[in-house]
Structure formats: C-alpha cells, structure tokens
Design a protein around this motif. Sequence first.
Motif, short mmCIF file in Angstrom:
data_model
loop_
_atom_site.label_atom_id
_atom_site.label_comp_id
_atom_site.label_asym_id
_atom_site.label_seq_id
_atom_site.Cartn_x
_atom_site.Cartn_y
_atom_site.Cartn_z
N LYS A 160 139.52 -42.78 -40.57
CA LYS A 160 139.17 -41.76 -41.56
C LYS A 160 139.33 -42.30 -42.97
O LYS A 160 138.82 -41.73 -43.93
N LEU A 177 142.64 -41.15 -36.87
CA LEU A 177 142.72 -39.80 -37.44
C LEU A 177 143.76 -39.74 -38.56
O LEU A 177 143.62 -38.99 -39.53
N CYS A 220 134.72 -39.60 -40.70
CA CYS A 220 135.08 -40.98 -41.05
C CYS A 220 133.89 -41.78 -41.59
O CYS A 220 134.06 -42.93 -41.99
N GLY A 239 144.22 -41.96 -40.54
CA GLY A 239 143.60 -42.59 -41.70
C GLY A 239 144.31 -43.82 -42.21
O GLY A 239 144.45 -44.01 -43.40
N HIS A 264 132.10 -39.11 -31.30
CA HIS A 264 133.56 -39.05 -31.36
C HIS A 264 134.11 -38.79 -29.95
O HIS A 264 135.27 -38.46 -29.78
#
Length: 249
Positions: free
Chosen positions: A207, A246, A41, A248, A190
Amino acid sequence: MEIRNISKIFSSKGEENIVLQNVNISFNKGEFITLLGPSGCGKTTLLTMMAGFQKPTSGEIRLDDEIVTKPSPKKGFVFQNYALFPWMTVKENILYPMKQQKLARDEMEKRLKKLIKIAHLQGKEDLYPKELSGGMKQRTAFVRALAGNPKILLLDEPLGAIDFQMRKSIQVQLEKLWQETKITTVMVTHDVEEALYLSDRIIVMSKNRGKIIKDFKVEMERPRNREFDEYKDYKRELENLLEIALKGV
Ligand SMILES: Nc1ncnc2c1ncn2[C@@H]1O[C@H](COP(=O)(O)OP(=O)(O)OP(=O)(O)O)[C@@H](O)[C@H]1O
C-alpha cells in the motif's frame, strides 16, 4: 513489456497522493503474471498505464522498444465488468477491434471463427450480452481483447463481477483460454486463490507507494490442485505477504 522507474502522483486541492514511486518490472514473453496487493495499492493505476489509458508522472513503459503513450490493439484490455457493447451481439463485439484496424473481410472472418472456437461460443454468435451467462460474457470479453492480435493481454480483476460459486469454474476456463493462446498476460487482483491458480509469477505490491514486496515464480504443475500441501504452503506465504502489504511497509 518493461516498466522503468514509474511514478504516479495524483494532485487535488493542493495535496499530492503518491500512488506509485519508482516501480520497475519486466514481463517475460508468454508468462501469466499477477499483480497482487491490497485495495488502493495502485494495481489498476499501473495496469491502465500499461494499456496507455493514462500516463505516468515520470518513468516509462515500453512494449517492443516503443514507449507506451496511448491505447492500441497491441495491448488487449479486459475490464472488471467486461465492458461488452450491450447493443452488439457476441460476433459484433469480437469483430469490433478488427473493424477498427480495417482488416480485410476474409481475414476478419477467419479470426472470428478461430476466436469463437477458442472461447467455446459456437452457436452463441448472435446473442446479445444480456442473454449470456457470466462465464460466456467473460470469454467474449477475453477473445474480443485478443481480436486485435495483441502482444500483451491486461486483465483488470476479470472475475471481480462474478459470484463466488462461479469463480472457480471460470478460473478453469480462463486458464484453458490462456494455455491455448500462450499470450503474455498481466492480471490485477486482490484474491490470493485466483493469483495462485492462474499465475506463473506473482508480484506482491504494498500500500506504500506500490513498493514491490515480493516478486516470485509459482512452480506448481497445472492445473493446480487446491488440496495439495504445496498449494497450501504458497497460499499461507501469500496471505502473510498481503498482511505486510496492507500495513504499507
Ligand atoms: N484518477 C484518479 N484521481 C485521483 N486519485 C486516483 C485516481 N485513480 C486512482 N487514484 C488513487 O490512487 C490510489 C490507487 O488506486 P488504484 O485503483 O490503482 O488501486 P487498486 O490497487 O487497483 O485498488 P482496488 O483493488 O481497490 O481496485 C487510490 O488511493 C486512489 O484513490
């Protein structure tokens, strides 16, 4: 430190990869802030720009009203694998940034003594990195980053190279080191647990071009207790946010 409208685009073979777009963050003095987000990311890219290792495509990063353009002792950096010089002892590693700054001999000795004490490395001064445990290496890397009297400490997954068993005890050590120095610290990870255990504030990045999904304060007493309901609630919330990150959005 202020991150103002930062974008970072990598181009290769005529294709553009927009990793960060118009990211804005201000960091308050003395805070422990974590940049949390899924792999890829742009967390490390952002941190290395804060350190001055690379430049943003647009926007600017300011430290004390100066635009960051290159690395300097004002910005202490701890790499994932510590990056200690293997041919130097603990003492020589910690002295290195001070020698670069050409400090007076007695000032160097004074700082060295204090840093060795902070990191509980008394008696280990003359050992080489290969002779140290993971925790000792991590503490050496941490105080080496402090040796130049930085304004800000940047930690790139500082526990990433440590196995799960040791991680928790090193998180405790890292918190103690930070509390003794109260230096503004920005950590990239993370790992939700790591973020929750250590941070005053967590910034969750998506992301999708590093978009900030949430920037929130962690208002739990320290040291934090993983068994408390409050801790579990925060953890659940962060895990949900990471799932969104995740995807995005
Ligand atoms: N020097 C580079 N050249 C081209 N692309 C790069 C470069 N550095 C990073 N990238 C790309 O930028 C994106 C973000 O990478 P970055 O390492 O910042 O992510 P991250 O969030 O720190 O991930 P991780 O948690 O896996 O370390 C990735 O798509 C990566 O491929």
